[in-house]
Design a protein around this motif. Sequence first.
Motif, PDB file in Angstrom:
ATOM      1  N   MET A 127      34.268  45.179  10.978  1.00 41.27           N
ATOM      2  CA  MET A 127      35.483  43.830  10.849  1.00 41.27           C
ATOM      3  C   MET A 127      35.877  43.930   9.220  1.00 41.27           C
ATOM      4  SD  MET A 127      34.536  40.337  12.804  1.00 41.27           S
ATOM      5  CE  MET A 127      35.771  39.785  12.139  1.00 41.27           C
ATOM      6  N   PHE A 128      34.667  44.129   8.404  1.00 42.06           N
ATOM      7  CA  PHE A 128      34.810  43.934   6.895  1.00 42.06           C
ATOM      8  C   PHE A 128      35.941  45.180   6.355  1.00 42.06           C
ATOM      9  CE2 PHE A 128      33.766  44.329   2.418  1.00 42.06           C
ATOM     10  CZ  PHE A 128      33.923  43.066   1.900  1.00 42.06           C
ATOM     11  N   LYS A 129      35.530  46.309   7.109  1.00 41.87           N
ATOM     12  CA  LYS A 129      36.216  47.431   6.569  1.00 41.87           C
ATOM     13  C   LYS A 129      37.576  47.574   7.028  1.00 41.87           C
ATOM     14  CE  LYS A 129      36.392  52.472   7.876  1.00 41.87           C
ATOM     15  NZ  LYS A 129      37.891  52.284   8.290  1.00 41.87           N
ATOM     16  N   GLU A 130      37.753  47.082   8.148  1.00 37.33           N
ATOM     17  CA  GLU A 130      39.315  47.038   8.587  1.00 37.33           C
ATOM     18  C   GLU A 130      40.216  45.766   7.803  1.00 37.33           C
ATOM     19  OE1 GLU A 130      40.630  49.475  10.442  1.00 37.33           O
ATOM     20  OE2 GLU A 130      38.594  50.436  10.585  1.00 37.33           O
ATOM     21  N   TYR A 131      39.701  44.543   7.951  1.00 42.88           N
ATOM     22  CA  TYR A 131      40.248  43.625   7.207  1.00 42.88           C
ATOM     23  C   TYR A 131      40.549  43.939   5.840  1.00 42.88           C
ATOM     24  CZ  TYR A 131      40.503  39.873  10.820  1.00 42.88           C
ATOM     25  OH  TYR A 131      40.718  39.060  11.816  1.00 42.88           O
ATOM     26  N   PHE A 157      44.355  35.625  19.591  1.00 41.77           N
ATOM     27  CA  PHE A 157      44.678  34.299  19.293  1.00 41.77           C
ATOM     28  C   PHE A 157      44.860  33.774  17.714  1.00 41.77           C
ATOM     29  CE2 PHE A 157      45.722  32.034  23.386  1.00 41.77           C
ATOM     30  CZ  PHE A 157      45.873  33.172  23.985  1.00 41.77           C
ATOM     31  N   GLY A 158      43.679  34.263  17.163  1.00 43.12           N
ATOM     32  CA  GLY A 158      43.367  34.001  15.674  1.00 43.12           C
ATOM     33  C   GLY A 158      44.522  34.902  14.737  1.00 43.12           C
ATOM     34  N   ALA A 159      44.809  35.960  15.184  1.00 42.11           N
ATOM     35  CA  ALA A 159      45.768  36.803  14.348  1.00 42.11           C
ATOM     36  C   ALA A 159      47.254  36.160  14.599  1.00 42.11           C
ATOM     37  CB  ALA A 159      45.723  38.071  14.965  1.00 42.11           C
ATOM     38  N   MET A 160      47.457  35.593  15.751  1.00 41.50           N
ATOM     39  CA  MET A 160      48.850  34.954  16.107  1.00 41.50           C
ATOM     40  C   MET A 160      49.002  33.832  15.344  1.00 41.50           C
ATOM     41  SD  MET A 160      48.852  35.284  20.436  1.00 41.50           S
ATOM     42  CE  MET A 160      48.404  36.911  21.102  1.00 41.50           C
ATOM     43  N   ILE A 161      47.862  32.788  15.312  1.00 42.04           N
ATOM     44  CA  ILE A 161      47.930  31.730  14.411  1.00 42.04           C
ATOM     45  C   ILE A 161      48.252  31.882  13.063  1.00 42.04           C
ATOM     46  CG2 ILE A 161      46.786  29.598  13.696  1.00 42.04           C
ATOM     47  CD1 ILE A 161      45.314  29.820  16.416  1.00 42.04           C
ATOM     48  N   GLY A 162      47.230  33.011  12.709  1.00 43.09           N
ATOM     49  CA  GLY A 162      47.458  33.291  11.213  1.00 43.09           C
ATOM     50  C   GLY A 162      49.005  34.025  11.003  1.00 43.09           C
ATOM     51  N   ARG A 163      49.592  34.747  11.800  1.00 40.60           N
ATOM     52  CA  ARG A 163      50.679  35.301  11.645  1.00 40.60           C
ATOM     53  C   ARG A 163      51.910  34.076  11.498  1.00 40.60           C
ATOM     54  NH1 ARG A 163      52.345  39.880   9.077  1.00 40.60           N
ATOM     55  NH2 ARG A 163      54.499  39.667   8.885  1.00 40.60           N
ATOM     56  N   LEU A 164      51.791  33.261  12.503  1.00 36.88           N
ATOM     57  CA  LEU A 164      52.566  32.113  12.516  1.00 36.88           C
ATOM     58  C   LEU A 164      52.686  31.232  11.411  1.00 36.88           C
ATOM     59  CD1 LEU A 164      52.149  30.941  16.385  1.00 36.88           C
ATOM     60  CD2 LEU A 164      54.376  31.975  15.528  1.00 36.88           C
ATOM     61  N   VAL A 168      34.655  34.565  13.967  1.00 39.88           N
ATOM     62  CA  VAL A 168      35.881  33.415  14.059  1.00 39.88           C
ATOM     63  C   VAL A 168      36.007  32.934  12.771  1.00 39.88           C
ATOM     64  CG1 VAL A 168      36.464  31.399  14.909  1.00 39.88           C
ATOM     65  CG2 VAL A 168      34.899  32.822  16.336  1.00 39.88           C
ATOM     66  N   GLY A 169      35.137  32.690  11.655  1.00 32.32           N
ATOM     67  CA  GLY A 169      35.457  32.449  10.345  1.00 32.32           C
ATOM     68  C   GLY A 169      36.019  33.415   9.786  1.00 32.32           C
ATOM     69  N   MET A 170      35.934  34.799   9.804  1.00 34.88           N
ATOM     70  CA  MET A 170      36.701  35.821   9.281  1.00 34.88           C
ATOM     71  C   MET A 170      37.986  35.943   9.725  1.00 34.88           C
ATOM     72  SD  MET A 170      34.929  37.934   7.157  1.00 34.88           S
ATOM     73  CE  MET A 170      35.322  39.871   7.425  1.00 34.88           C
ATOM     74  N   VAL A 171      38.133  35.642  11.030  1.00 35.12           N
ATOM     75  CA  VAL A 171      39.563  35.726  11.604  1.00 35.12           C
ATOM     76  C   VAL A 171      40.484  34.621  10.980  1.00 35.12           C
ATOM     77  CG1 VAL A 171      40.810  35.328  13.695  1.00 35.12           C
ATOM     78  CG2 VAL A 171      38.878  36.765  13.717  1.00 35.12           C
ATOM     79  N   LEU A 172      39.918  33.474  10.897  1.00 32.38           N
ATOM     80  CA  LEU A 172      40.663  32.076  10.333  1.00 32.38           C
ATOM     81  C   LEU A 172      40.821  32.350   8.911  1.00 32.38           C
ATOM     82  CD1 LEU A 172      39.064  29.305  12.644  1.00 32.38           C
ATOM     83  CD2 LEU A 172      41.207  30.386  12.836  1.00 32.38           C
ATOM     84  N   LEU A 173      39.862  32.637   8.127  1.00 33.41           N
ATOM     85  CA  LEU A 173      39.879  32.468   6.623  1.00 33.41           C
ATOM     86  C   LEU A 173      40.572  33.742   5.917  1.00 33.41           C
ATOM     87  CD1 LEU A 173      36.508  31.044   5.771  1.00 33.41           C
ATOM     88  CD2 LEU A 173      38.755  30.052   5.690  1.00 33.41           C
TER      89      LEU A 173
END
Length: 452
Positions: free
Chosen positions: A413-417, A68-75, A117-122
């Motif tokens: 997470m850090f590697k992929e992002y 959902f975080g990815a969806m929000i970010g993409r929107l 969650v912070g990583m996903v949002l920010l």
Amino acid sequence: MMPFVVLILGIALLLFLIIKLKLNTFVSLIVVAILVALGLGMNPASIAEAIKTGIGNTLGELAVVFGFGAMIGRLVSDAGGSYRIAETLIQKFGKQRLQLAIVVASFIIGMSLFFEVGMVLLTPIVFAVALEADVPFLYLGIPMAAALSATQGFLPPQPAPTAVATALNANIGEVLLFGIIVAIPCVIIAGPLWTRVIRRFFPDSFVVKKSLPAFGEIKEYNLDETPSFGLSALTSLLPAIFMAINTIYQLVAHGGKAVAKPQGFDAIITMLGNPMIAMVVALLFAIWSMGFHRGKTMTDISSSIVTSVKSIAMLLLVIGGGGAFKQVLLDGGVGDAVKQLMMHSSLSPIILGWLVAVVLRVSLGSATVAGITAAGIVTPLMHTLNVSPVMMALAIGAGSLAASHVNDAGFWMFKEYFDLDLKQTLGIWTTLETVISVTGLIVVLILNMFVG
């Protein structure tokens, strides 16, 4: 010592498979998890269950949060909201102070959010800011990650600091107050200052990228046609707002302690403050604010959502694989081996607490597990140790952040992002976490001289 030998051999094999053989990271993690489980003497019949448990426990809630975080970010991105946020921050702070803006925002947001969650949002917002400012993503990403990590290790109501403080019978309010004092120099040193140092060793990582696999291609926008800054920021950070409200409410109404069986208003606040529920509500709001409100059709909105999920599919698998690796280490008795190793140490109490957490962190991966387990090891010794429970809690928090590597979901997470290879991630992320840990220990030792 045998569990540690198996752990070291397992990590070496994992590095060989990923770096030398170029085997897919998720596949490598699962293969190594099976071999390490056998090496630790686990019942072969229980290995599959341990791997399933590790993946399930790691991705259970995170799958929804990440998705959902990815969806929000993409929107937000497809509507031009990220572009608007980036342009506004650049105009307000200028390029010279962008790191400061990111650090302050990440620190505040990180106080109420889990690290993941912070990583996903920010990260989508920070990437957009870096792109518009024409600076490397890591130039802003490292300070962001440092702030999020420090809040996770030192500040209640984050799970690990809260659990550690409770186990040691330390005052939650004092842990929060002194935790902020410890966290600030950690973030400054491991964020903006460490970025300058590490850039010299990994110059190839500090290049301006127009797109990243985790986010896809970022479009160009006419600023006048983008959503307002307020609406864009509200949509992006709505989950953080819900969780912050829950955090503040729990601190004010219940002294920072979670209610066992919340009822009435408590139940509503708890529900909205849950990361998964917060993400669901925020996504529905994003569909309106960045979709229907902008004149988009459901077809357009669905296209953005599908694209976002595709971009994080492998990320989720890799994080799940890291969870599987961590679980076989736990079930294989590595934690018990660490406990036996440290029980009879004659080190300084503060350094002992820190070192126990460091060894557990390196061995088990999870900062939360390392912190809570370290508290369990140290608690029986507290009556013989002349040390403040608050200082011990912060020392354990510092140790729990050290040397994140391949058995930690945050590492992947850090590697992929940030689209790094394994060597770059070890050199940047692992050292970043270690700098926070060592700086935290030093600050705690200094504080202990005055308030211990």
